[in-house]
Scaffold this active site. Structure first.
Site, PDB file in Angstrom:
ATOM      1  N   PRO A 163       0.782  -1.239   0.000  1.00 21.14           N
ATOM      2  CA  PRO A 163       0.000   0.000   0.000  1.00 21.14           C
ATOM      3  C   PRO A 163       0.810   1.284   0.000  1.00 21.14           C
ATOM      4  O   PRO A 163       0.234   2.360  -0.115  1.00 21.14           O
ATOM      5  CB  PRO A 163      -0.814  -0.118   1.292  1.00 21.14           C
ATOM      6  CG  PRO A 163      -0.016  -1.001   2.175  1.00 21.14           C
ATOM      7  CD  PRO A 163       0.767  -1.925   1.295  1.00 21.14           C
ATOM      8  N   ASP A 216       2.124   1.489 -11.939  1.00 20.33           N
ATOM      9  CA  ASP A 216       0.897   2.273 -11.797  1.00 20.33           C
ATOM     10  C   ASP A 216       1.144   3.493 -10.930  1.00 20.33           C
ATOM     11  O   ASP A 216       2.128   3.555 -10.202  1.00 20.33           O
ATOM     12  CB  ASP A 216      -0.167   1.430 -11.076  1.00 20.33           C
ATOM     13  CG  ASP A 216      -0.684   0.327 -11.962  1.00 20.33           C
ATOM     14  OD1 ASP A 216      -0.346   0.320 -13.154  1.00 20.33           O
ATOM     15  OD2 ASP A 216      -1.412  -0.537 -11.443  1.00 20.33           O
ATOM     16  N   LYS A 256      -3.459   4.862 -14.363  1.00 20.67           N
ATOM     17  CA  LYS A 256      -4.483   4.217 -13.567  1.00 20.67           C
ATOM     18  C   LYS A 256      -5.040   5.133 -12.494  1.00 20.67           C
ATOM     19  O   LYS A 256      -5.427   4.687 -11.451  1.00 20.67           O
ATOM     20  CB  LYS A 256      -3.958   2.953 -12.873  1.00 20.67           C
ATOM     21  CG  LYS A 256      -3.951   1.715 -13.753  1.00 20.67           C
ATOM     22  CD  LYS A 256      -5.285   1.027 -13.776  1.00 20.67           C
ATOM     23  CE  LYS A 256      -5.286  -0.150 -14.725  1.00 20.67           C
ATOM     24  NZ  LYS A 256      -4.577  -1.274 -14.226  1.00 20.67           N
ATOM     25  N   GLY A 266      -0.554  -2.483  -3.805  1.00 16.86           N
ATOM     26  CA  GLY A 266      -1.265  -3.497  -3.015  1.00 16.86           C
ATOM     27  C   GLY A 266      -0.982  -4.895  -3.496  1.00 16.86           C
ATOM     28  O   GLY A 266       0.169  -5.279  -3.720  1.00 16.86           O
ATOM     29  N   ASP A 267      -2.034  -5.667  -3.675  1.00 17.72           N
ATOM     30  CA  ASP A 267      -1.915  -7.038  -4.174  1.00 17.72           C
ATOM     31  C   ASP A 267      -2.437  -7.068  -5.614  1.00 17.72           C
ATOM     32  O   ASP A 267      -3.484  -6.501  -5.887  1.00 17.72           O
ATOM     33  CB  ASP A 267      -2.760  -7.974  -3.296  1.00 17.72           C
ATOM     34  CG  ASP A 267      -2.633  -9.410  -3.755  1.00 17.72           C
ATOM     35  OD1 ASP A 267      -1.840 -10.146  -3.157  1.00 17.72           O
ATOM     36  OD2 ASP A 267      -3.313  -9.796  -4.736  1.00 17.72           O
ATOM     37  N   ALA A 303      -4.410  -3.092   0.264  1.00 13.25           N
ATOM     38  CA  ALA A 303      -4.732  -1.872   1.013  1.00 13.25           C
ATOM     39  C   ALA A 303      -5.547  -2.203   2.262  1.00 13.25           C
ATOM     40  O   ALA A 303      -5.274  -1.681   3.347  1.00 13.25           O
ATOM     41  CB  ALA A 303      -5.473  -0.890   0.120  1.00 13.25           C
ATOM     42  N   MET A 362     -11.581   2.259  -3.822  1.00 16.43           N
ATOM     43  CA  MET A 362     -12.015   3.211  -4.851  1.00 16.43           C
ATOM     44  C   MET A 362     -13.405   3.767  -4.547  1.00 16.43           C
ATOM     45  O   MET A 362     -14.232   3.905  -5.428  1.00 16.43           O
ATOM     46  CB  MET A 362     -12.012   2.525  -6.235  1.00 16.43           C
ATOM     47  CG  MET A 362     -10.623   2.096  -6.676  1.00 16.43           C
ATOM     48  SD  MET A 362     -10.618   1.095  -8.160  1.00 16.43           S
ATOM     49  CE  MET A 362     -10.903  -0.537  -7.504  1.00 16.43           C
TER      50      MET A 362
END
Ligand code: SAH
Length: 464
Positions: free
Chosen positions: A222, A245, A267, A299-300, A329, A380
């Protein structure tokens, strides 16, 4: 250099340990691990020796003749007179001697070791600072993958074959470098030795052994670079090209190999620097050029990261890839915000949802979300926050359900605002919060009052 570092072959050779305490036990164990025939001389033995088989135990005080025929000796008693006597006698007979914690009495010292047998890293500060060597050891343990053991054994298996096939030493060295730094090694480290062997033999048959490219789909966590995995870091240092990103923090990007080409794939919301299809194609193209491509994502990669789509395309083209999970996250941000996602008093389940759909609407299974004793984590979700809260209340969650919004969690810019379903949208607006933000809803949010531990200086003036 104060000492000559060497590796001694003690297999089936007689070695003596004087002393029967825990330290003596540790030393005897190292000797036994290296295959020595160990004799322990001490009036009595500590309990730790109970499970120790295969040593010869002589239950008396040390006598000089115990040194007869010994290849080396370690004194580890708590009696300094005995230790000194052992040292003196051994020196007279030219038998290498180590006296624990007494460098003056030693003719050799025991190094710190990182054991990836058959690969062994041994190092020492020559007694200058044991704490420093311990710290260095922690670093090396982290740096050298456990799988190097397997890799070294794998290399040993093919040494003769390759030597016979590639006579020129320079060419042979280059071949090995390709193997040990390329896809073959990655296969071994990932535990797939059958494929590794197939590839190695394939490369050996090939007159012009070029490297096939490979894509590493890596989760960067994160934000806080300390949350990278060892594997992520290793592959970051290995890549020829990195496609990243905007969620990937600058600090993390700085840790990628310096001369790797950097390609920004964007992104941000409504500002896709590169459409997804183009990213997918880019990865394929770069890998086909034989590059080691690092696809670095926040993150993942498999959690709201479209990582699946990217490697689907690679799989269709038969391109090698590996996936390295990252701290998502939900898990990283909640930890740094002091909000446990589950807790016996507050939540038995936790659900991750995205608040941002392809067409810009928020359209979730509200009934499934609006359940008691469940934590909801929304990725998001900033843009749709008002809709989110209204719908959850409409579907049965109390207005005063605790809720938090965290901006840039785990970083020095982390800001955490808490409120309720009724107040959070207003707070987010007044505080002018900006993506990336993570929303956490449920009783667990109240725990932050007690558990907040991460207070980066930049955020103290904002924190709510
Ligand atoms: N694959 C990523 C998620 C990508 S979606 C992962 O596993 O974490 C992007 C969203 O993740 C952001 O809009 C935000 O909701 C969340 N996010 C990622 N990093 C964050 C951070 N440091 N702080 C808060 N939210 C974050």
């Amino acid at each position: 250099m104060d000492y000559l570092p060497i590796f001694l072959n003690v297999k089936a050779r007689p070695c003596l340990v004087v002393g029967g305490g825990d330290v003596a036990h540790r030393k005897a164990s190292v000797l036994a691990a290296a295959g020595a025939t160990v004799t322990v001389v001490a009036p009595e033995l500590a309990d730790s020796f109970a499970s120790f088989s295969g040593i010869k135990y002589v239950a008396v005080r040390f006598q000089p003749e115990h040194l007869d025929g010994m290849m080396l000796v370690i004194a580890a008693t708590n009696d300094s007179a005995v230790n000194r006597q052992v040292s003196l006698q051994a020196h007279t007979r030219n038998i290498p001697v180590n006296v624990v914690d007494s460098p003056d009495l030693c003719s050799f010292i025991m190094p710190s070791i990182v054991d990836r047998s058959p690969l062994i890293v041994a190092f020492s500060s020559g007694g200058a600072s044991p704490v420093l060597t311990r710290m260095l050891r922690a670093k090396l343990e982290a740096l050298i993958p456990q799988g190097y053991s397997r890799l070294a054994l794998f290399a040993a298996r093919f040494r003769d074959v390759i030597k016979a096939r590639i006579a020129n030493p320079e060419q042979r060295r280059m071949f090995w470098e390709n193997i040990l730094d390329g896809v073959v090694a990655e296969k071994v480290l990932a535990g797939d030795e059958a494929s590794a062997q197939g590839m190695l033999l394939g490369l050996l048959e090939n007159d012009k052994p070029g490297q096939p490219g490979e894509v590493y789909l890596v989760g960067a966590g994160p934000g806080d670079p300390d949350l990278l995995t060892f594997r992520a870091l290793r592959l970051m240092q290995k890549a020829d090209v990195v496609v990243y990103d905007n969620l990937v923090s600058r600090q993390i990007l700085d840790m990628v190999r310096r001369d790797a080409t950097r390609i920004y794939a964007g992104k941000k919301r409504d500002d896709h620097a590169m459409p997804q299809e183009e990213i997918n194609e880019l990865l394929v193209r770069l890998a086909k050029q034989g590059k080691r491509v690092l696809r670095l994502k926040g993150g993942d990669p498999f959690i709201f990261g479209r990582g699946g789509e990217e490697i689907e395309m690679l799989a269709e083209h038969g391109i090698l890839f590996q996936v390295v999970p990252g701290i998502t996250a939900a898990s990283g941000v909640s930890a740094y915000a002091g909000i446990p996602l589950t807790h016996r008093d507050h939540a038995q389940s936790c659900i991750f949802v995205t608040g941002h759909l392809k067409d810009g609407s928020v359209n979730l299974d509200w009934d499934a979300l609006a359940r008691p004793k469940q934590t909801i984590v929304v990725y998001m979700g900033l843009h749709g926050l008002a809709t989110l809260c209204t719908e959850l209340i409409a579907h049965g969650l109390p207005e005063n359900t605790p809720a938090a919004i965290v901006q840039q969690g785990t970083t020095q810019n982390q800001r955490v605002m808490t409120g309720t379903l009724a107040t959070l949208p207003g707070i987010a607006q007044t505080e002018k919060l900006q993506a990336p933000t993570l929303i956490i809803i449920g009783g667990v949010v109240t725990l932050r009052e007690k558990l907040a531990w991460f207070n980066p200086s930049a955020a103290t003036k904002n924190s709510g």
